[in-house]
Design an enzyme around this catalytic site. Sequence first.
Site, PDB file in Angstrom:
ATOM      1  N   LYS A 126       1.067  11.496  11.543  1.00 30.48           N
ATOM      2  CA  LYS A 126       1.467  10.218  11.410  1.00 30.48           C
ATOM      3  C   LYS A 126       3.022  10.300  11.301  1.00 30.48           C
ATOM      4  CE  LYS A 126      -2.409   8.384   8.932  1.00 30.48           C
ATOM      5  NZ  LYS A 126      -2.985   7.964   7.704  1.00 30.48           N
TER       6      LYS A 126
ATOM      7  N   GLN B 292      -1.974   8.489   1.254  1.00 31.08           N
ATOM      8  CA  GLN B 292      -3.176   9.033   2.023  1.00 31.08           C
ATOM      9  C   GLN B 292      -4.251   9.246   1.060  1.00 31.08           C
ATOM     10  OE1 GLN B 292      -3.337   9.569   5.435  1.00 31.08           O
ATOM     11  NE2 GLN B 292      -5.249  10.331   5.192  1.00 31.08           N
TER      12      GLN B 292
ATOM     13  N   ASP C  64      -0.845   0.049   5.253  1.00 38.36           N
ATOM     14  CA  ASP C  64      -2.245   0.290   5.504  1.00 38.36           C
ATOM     15  C   ASP C  64      -2.907  -1.115   5.420  1.00 38.36           C
ATOM     16  OD1 ASP C  64      -2.916   2.672   6.031  1.00 38.36           O
ATOM     17  OD2 ASP C  64      -2.343   3.554   4.013  1.00 38.36           O
TER      18      ASP C  64
HETATM   19  N1  GUN Z   1      -7.406   8.188   4.903  1.00 35.72           N
HETATM   20  C1  GUN Z   1      -8.437   8.031   6.089  1.00 35.72           C
HETATM   21  N2  GUN Z   1      -7.825   6.812   6.794  1.00 35.72           N
HETATM   22  C2  GUN Z   1      -6.794   6.431   6.171  1.00 35.72           C
HETATM   23  C3  GUN Z   1      -6.046   5.377   6.340  1.00 35.72           C
HETATM   24  O1  GUN Z   1      -5.967   4.667   7.487  1.00 35.72           O
HETATM   25  N3  GUN Z   1      -5.095   5.096   5.440  1.00 35.72           N
HETATM   26  C4  GUN Z   1      -4.921   6.157   4.617  1.00 35.72           C
HETATM   27  N4  GUN Z   1      -3.701   5.693   3.667  1.00 35.72           N
HETATM   28  N5  GUN Z   1      -5.697   7.075   4.127  1.00 35.72           N
HETATM   29  C5  GUN Z   1      -6.738   7.318   4.952  1.00 35.72           C
END
Ligand code: GUN
Length: 287
Positions: free
Chosen positions: A54, A98, A121
């Site tokens: 990311k 995350q 998110d």
């Molecule tokens: N863990 C797995 N997918 C995601 C996501 O899309 N966002 C976040 N913050 N954590 C994740």
Amino acid sequence: MSARIIDGKAVAAEIRNRVASQSAEFQQRSGIVPHLAAVLVGEDPASAVYVRNKQTACEKAGLKSTLHRLPVETTTEQLLALVARLNDDPGTHGILVQLPLPRQIAEQRVLDAVTPLKDVDCFHAENVGLMVQGRPRFLPCTPSGCQQLLIHAAIETAGKHAVVLGRSEIVGKPMAMLLVQKGLAADATVTICHSRTQNLSEIVRQADIVVAAIGRPNFVTADMVKPGATVIDVGINRVGDKLVGDVDFEAVRAVAGAITPVPGGVGPMTIAMLLQNTLRAAELQAI
Ligand code: GUN
């Protein structure tokens, strides 16, 4: 006949390029560089890879990103204190915590604490509510990435039966909500299947569009797929040293009309949509 492969890497690259040029224009206009703060608690290797991907994507698109790493024994209060600091920092536009978080942390309290304008998110109840009502502030990254793939592959969804496998807050529920909205890559008749669903195979066999997000390797087999159906595979499962989806790709591609691979399908789209949300967050905060 073999299914058309929907190339998520290529579609994601297009979206990332678009975000990069929109972000450059925004910077010229406002002097603001959109800034994502990513929070990683603990040492989970898969999460570390996702967060790094990311961040790299942010930097390539000309967005700023900062990683906040906290030790595995971090308490809820300590994490809430960091979130509060990022909420109050006018130089931070998007906050991504995350998941999963270590067991001792009250995950919902932390996600609820992210200020809705920085919730890239789209996990906060206010943003989920706006999305469900069809007036989104942010779109949830993975489900909207799947929707973009449907648009790109010109899959007809209006009036079609879409079956979503999985009812998670991150993918299954918001995916179903996006598919049932009025509009592009939507207007579908939607069924959500989950671990308690009876006659699951029969229901999936009726689907024109299948979105698999249950986290079980190779769960969707060829006999569960209607010939010509579109299959979107959200799963990322490690089996030995291989990454496999929730769909038995080799067998299902012989039956489906279009299918996403793993890797190179939905995964890159999640990141592209996160960049889009980060730019949008910066734009909203500049108003
Ligand atoms: N863990 C797995 N997918 C995601 C996501 O899309 N966002 C976040 N913050 N954590 C994740």
